[in-house]
Enzyme design. Structure first.
Site, PDB file in Angstrom:
ATOM      1  CD  GLU A 148      -2.734   1.483   2.534  1.00 51.02           C
ATOM      2  OE1 GLU A 148      -3.577   2.159   2.678  1.00 51.02           O
ATOM      3  OE2 GLU A 148      -2.666   0.541   3.351  1.00 51.02           O
ATOM      4  CD  GLU A 246      -7.484   1.913   4.701  1.00 47.50           C
ATOM      5  OE1 GLU A 246      -7.164   0.844   5.192  1.00 47.50           O
ATOM      6  OE2 GLU A 246      -6.892   2.637   4.039  1.00 47.50           O
TER       7      GLU A 246
END
Length: 266
Positions: A148, A246
């Site tokens: 990520e 998220e």
């Protein structure tokens, strides 16, 4: 009575359970997301009762893929491999689709356990080697890891290999189907911008796209990012994979999830 037509997204939609309904038990959140047609993202599996997560009936899109370790030094790499293998086995128990990594271990408030301001050439080579080992281990364990990107100006200062350009360089150089990108567009917007072209550059290696608006890290429509435009661009590129919220809910969580779904329904 007229039939109700289900609203279907072009993408597989998920939401991070730790960031919404924060006064509710995690298994309740997982069950409610499932009822609403979302897959579930998790941050940190040791915080939860695995049996209750299993019993929730959720399909887990992504979860943190390690507990300790780092990419770019020998000791940290060995610890990362050990920790990631342990987590891979938990992920298989829960049926998690992707296990997430970062450029280094993150501690309290998302800050790096070891802050790094300068990334050397030797660190780049070591990070690539470590990710190659991760990919080989993932093959053995029959799982998929993602790397990520993170933003440095606001949330994760001092994190090495944080920019989307960095994660793309590493993952594309390893070029293994068991190692993909978790392309977080909230972080890209803060750190780099140019979201659609970043998606295009990363497309061959994307495992999941994560989203939240800027500023505030809340649902689409609360900030400056044109997420319906991003959704159309992703679809136009041929992407139809997972998109995960998220982010926090600015108000009612169900309204936030509805806004997210609407932004990614074509």
């Amino acid at each position: 009575m007229a039939e109700r037509t289900a609203i279907m997204s072009h993408f597989t939609l998920a939401a991070c359970a730790e960031m919404i309904w924060r006064d509710r038990p995690i298994e309740w959140r997982c069950s409610r997301l499932t009822e609403m047609g979302f897959q579930v993202g998790l941050w940190n599996w040791p915080d939860h009762d695995l049996a209750k997560l299993e019993a929730s009936g959720a399909t887990f899109s992504i979860m943190n893929g390690y507990l300790t370790g780092r990419l770019a030094d020998d000791e940290g790499a060995d610890e990362l491999l050990r920790s990631a293998r342990e987590t891979a086995r938990v992920g298989k128990r829960l049926g998690v689709a992707r296990l997430n990594l970062h450029g280094t271990g993150l501690g309290e408030g998302g800050l790096p356990v070891r802050r790094c301001e300068v990334v050397t050439g030797a660190m780049w080579l070591k990070a690539r080697e470590t990710l190659g080992r991760i990919a080989e281990m993932a093959e053995e364990e029959d799982v998929v890891f993602t790397l990520e990107n993170l933003n440095l100006p606001v949330d994760h200062p001092g994190t090495p290999f944080g920019r989307a350009g960095d994660t793309l360089a590493l993952v594309s150089s390893v070029n293994h189907p068991r190692l993909r990108l978790n392309l977080d567009l909230y972080h890209v917007q803060i750190g780099e911008g140019n979201l659609i072209e970043t998606c295009r550059a990363c497309l061959p290696w994307i495992g999941e796209v994560q989203v939240a608006d800027v500023p505030g890290r809340c649902e689409p429509g609360t900030g400056e990012i044109n997420y319906p435009g991003i959704a159309r661009a992703l679809a136009g590129m041929g992407y139809s994979g997972p998109v995960g919220l998220e982010g926090f809910a600015r108000g009612d969580p169900e309204a936030a999830l509805a806004a997210f779904r609407q932004a990614f329904t074509l």
